[in-house]
Write a protein that holds these residues in place. Structure first.
Motif, PDB file in Angstrom:
ATOM      1  N   TYR A  75      -8.206   1.064   0.063  1.00 18.13           N
ATOM      2  CA  TYR A  75      -7.509   2.259  -0.409  1.00 18.13           C
ATOM      3  C   TYR A  75      -8.378   3.280  -1.159  1.00 18.13           C
ATOM      4  O   TYR A  75      -8.128   4.471  -1.036  1.00 18.13           O
ATOM      5  CB  TYR A  75      -6.251   1.889  -1.203  1.00 18.13           C
ATOM      6  CG  TYR A  75      -6.520   1.161  -2.497  1.00 18.13           C
ATOM      7  CD1 TYR A  75      -6.698   1.870  -3.679  1.00 18.13           C
ATOM      8  CD2 TYR A  75      -6.605  -0.227  -2.527  1.00 18.13           C
ATOM      9  CE1 TYR A  75      -6.968   1.210  -4.863  1.00 18.13           C
ATOM     10  CE2 TYR A  75      -6.885  -0.895  -3.706  1.00 18.13           C
ATOM     11  CZ  TYR A  75      -7.071  -0.172  -4.869  1.00 18.13           C
ATOM     12  OH  TYR A  75      -7.358  -0.811  -6.023  1.00 18.13           O
ATOM     13  N   LYS A  80      -4.651  -1.123   2.849  1.00 17.64           N
ATOM     14  CA  LYS A  80      -4.493  -2.026   1.708  1.00 17.64           C
ATOM     15  C   LYS A  80      -5.850  -2.525   1.205  1.00 17.64           C
ATOM     16  O   LYS A  80      -6.099  -2.631   0.017  1.00 17.64           O
ATOM     17  CB  LYS A  80      -3.662  -3.212   2.219  1.00 17.64           C
ATOM     18  CG  LYS A  80      -2.964  -4.033   1.173  1.00 17.64           C
ATOM     19  CD  LYS A  80      -1.930  -4.962   1.847  1.00 17.64           C
ATOM     20  CE  LYS A  80      -2.569  -5.861   2.904  1.00 17.64           C
ATOM     21  NZ  LYS A  80      -1.613  -6.596   3.742  1.00 17.64           N
ATOM     22  N   PRO A 118      -1.617   0.075   7.965  1.00 13.74           N
ATOM     23  CA  PRO A 118      -1.348  -0.445   6.619  1.00 13.74           C
ATOM     24  C   PRO A 118      -2.249  -1.603   6.204  1.00 13.74           C
ATOM     25  O   PRO A 118      -2.699  -1.643   5.051  1.00 13.74           O
ATOM     26  CB  PRO A 118       0.109  -0.916   6.720  1.00 13.74           C
ATOM     27  CG  PRO A 118       0.702  -0.096   7.806  1.00 13.74           C
ATOM     28  CD  PRO A 118      -0.398   0.207   8.765  1.00 13.74           C
TER      29      PRO A 118
END
Lengths: 422, 219
Positions: free
Chosen positions: B72, B69, B65
């Motif tokens: 993307y 972030k 993640p």
């Protein structure tokens, strides 16, 4: 040993293996590794993209280890690697890479870029393109036994001091002890209380241990600079002492790269497995706690956070242990963003802190750590690597931050349950 | 040569030649890798090493993640293109029919409108990756001829396939022949460009996971 381009290129050839060939084949130039690297995120300079740092090694691979590349060389379509090129790459390979391994866990095609930078340094050192600071540290390790020039008598003086301070006798060269404790230069000079803390913990837990007057230095600058012969000599010193004393384990101290050097690289450098085990001090403390031999009482209420040393956590698999220990002695432990295996490097590992040329870049890259610390809102940061600690303290000072720092072992020892007289 | 002759050649001799180069090329590339060998690791592994390489082959398809972030557009475009491409390649009814005629077995196709939409998404995704490659400082900096060649070789089969299906631009027979020829071009070049990652990605991920797993590190 005089360094030449030819030796460097030969070293590149020697390190070439199936993993490296597969990594170069797989790279699709997606550039994601740049976003994993603090030297790129904090400067925005594309030249700090991790995979780009390997261009000269990739060139040799393509020219000599692929059919198409060989054909291209034959018809003069590719240029050989030059000294000027390697000199240009020296800051990329040594100043802007701490071997932190963040790119390695982020690369979508699975390239272990850290592994390749480590290997590339072999050719860079052999061709005379390692930075002066790291060469100096390595020279001192060979001539005097430690990268900071610490002589056995200096170490033994610190042992005596800590013995007096704690009132606990620290065994020296005691054959047949279970554990041999070694320390990093940075600990011996800057944070000797690590040894006193261990003495107190081991007394309570009833651990049989010793230090060695011959092998006390855990730092391995041979690995950081990329000279396997020297790295082997440094590891061998510890192996000889440990096997002579007949210890069951050597305890790797609060130093990240020392752990990698001793635990993972060592047996490969000396060409055989050890006759003893290697345990990181955090693993041992966690084991002692779980076995009920390490008991603490009370907890600090001060909010604190943890900086994960890359080589111990991301590249060493010691993730839960520091957290278990912190939760044992702290009531308000706050994780930073991206903590654990994906934490950001202090910016000074892998020989960067010994490399004066890299200083400005290191402070610039510290901004990511600054943001992480500020995000937690705490005034105390714990870590488990003396080099991280020193680099972090310098960064904190540079940015006029008043965050204090402490090592985990030291913190645990502060809350040690005192044995009551019977 | 008529359009039909061209189509027959492309579906017959052309395809056989291209597959021959592709297979030989891939064998060569894998030989180049594995013949270099790898030194055994003499340090004591932590438990859990055994499956680490295989697990990483799967797990590395899903970005962490904190990484997703930051990156993307690359991640999203990457997913759209790869999924679209493989759906069009593997689940378009005529493709499966061709495979069944040759190999004697096949698998169920997805509904054609769905495949059509996915192929269009892959084309748009691919066009956007080029735009992003030219725009993004790191990607532009890293890019060389190989990157643009690989991009072109990948786009052509998608584009010609889409146009053949929708009867655009050229007569159907000719467009179908061009489509098959573009696939053959892709097959011939694949082993010798960065597109070789379709095979070597499994090797790289395995080595990466094996080395991390050896240390008991998170994959």
């Amino acid at each position: 040993m005089s360094a030449t381009l030819e030796k460097g290129v030969n070293a590149f050839r020697e390190v070439m293996d199936a993993p490296i060939a597969s990594f170069f084949n797989s790279c699709v130039h997606c550039g994601l590794c740049a976003d994993a690297c603090l030297f790129h995120t904090e400067t925005g300079d594309p030249k700090y993209t991790p995979i780009y740092k390997l261009e000269p090694l990739k060139k040799i691979w393509k020219q000599e280890y692929t059919l198409l590349g060989k054909l291209a060389s034959m018809v003069g379509l590719s240029q050989p690697v030059t000294d000027a090129e390697l000199e240009e790459w020296s800051p990329l390979v040594y100043d802007s890479c701490t071997l932190c391994g963040r790119c390695t866990v982020m690369c979508p095609v699975g390239n272990d870029i850290t592994y390749m930078v480590r290997k590339m340094r072999e050719g860079m050192a052999a061709s005379g393109h390692a930075p002066a600071g790291v060469i100096e540290a390595t020279r001192k390790t060979i001539e005097q036994g430690s990268p900071m020039g610490i002589l056995p008598k200096t170490f033994l003086a610190q042992v005596r001091d800590q013995s007096e301070e704690t009132g606990i006798e620290i065994p020296v060269d005691q054959a047949g002890a279970d554990y041999l404790v070694i320390m990093s230069s940075m600990e011996i000079m800057g944070y000797p209380e690590f040894l006193g803390s261990l003495a107190r913990i081991f007394k309570q837990a009833g651990v049989s241990w010793t230090v060695s007057s011959e092998a006390f230095e855990a730092t391995n600058s041979g690995i950081q600079i990329g000279v396997s012969d020297i790295a082997r000599q440094i590891v061998m010193r510890i192996v000889d002492a440990a096997e002579k004393l007949g210890v069951k384990y050597v305890i790797s101290p609060e130093c990240g790269h020392a752990y990698t050097a001793l635990r993972w690289d060592g047996p490969n450098l000396i060409g055989r497995p050890y006759k003893f085990g290697v345990v990181h001090v955090l693993e041992l403390l966690d084991q002692l706690h779980k076995a009920g031999r390490l008991k603490t009482e009370g907890k600090t209420d001060e909010p604190l956070t943890l900086h994960d040393p890359c080589q111990i956590v991301r590249r060493g698999g010691v993730v839960a242990e520091p957290r278990n220990l912190l939760n044992m002695v702290a009531s308000d432990f706050r994780e930073m963003e991206d903590c654990g295996s994906y934490n950001w490097c202090c910016g000074g590992g892998g020989g960067v802190s010994a490399n004066h040329r890299a200083e400005e870049l290191r402070f610039k890259s510290f901004q990511v750590k600054k943001r992480q610390i500020e995000g937690t809102g705490v005034g105390l940061m714990v870590t488990a690597c003396a080099n991280c600690r020193n680099v972090l303290e310098e960064g904190l000072e540079h940015y006029h931050m008043d965050t204090k720092m402490i090592g985990i072992t030291e913190l645990v020892a502060e809350y040690l349950k005192e044995d009551k007289p019977a | 040569m008529s359009h039909m002759d061209l189509l027959i050649w492309a579906r017959g001799t052309g395809l056989q030649l291209a597959l021959g180069v592709f297979v030989a090329g891939m064998v060569l590339r894998f030989f180049e890798i594995y013949s270099l060998g790898r030194k055994p690791d003499l340090s004591t592994p932590r438990p859990g090493k055994a499956w680490a390489g295989w697990k990483t082959i799967v797990s590395r398809s899903f970005p962490h993640p904190s990484m997703a972030k930051r990156t993307y557009p690359t991640v999203v475009l990457g997913y759209i293109f790869h999924i679209g491409f493989f759906v069009a390649l593997l689940f378009f009814a005529p493709h499966i029919r061709l495979f069944r005629e040759t190999a004697g077995f096949g698998w169920p196709a997805l509904p054609t409108p769905l495949v059509d939409a996915m192929a269009l998404a892959a084309i748009i995704g691919l066009l956007m990756t080029l735009g992003y490659r030219l725009y993004h400082p790191v990607k532009r900096f890293l890019s060389n001829f190989d990157d643009y060649l690989a991009w072109t070789l990948t786009l052509l089969p998608l584009l010609t396939g889409y146009m053949a299906f929708h009867h655009l631009l050229l007569p159907y027979t000719l467009m179908l022949a061009v489509h098959i020829l573009s696939v053959e071009l892709l097959l011939v070049f694949l082993p010798f460009t960065k597109l070789v990652h379709v095979g070597t990605i499994f090797v790289s991920r395995w080595y990466n996971g094996d080395m991390l797993g050896h240390k008991g590190a998170r994959l």
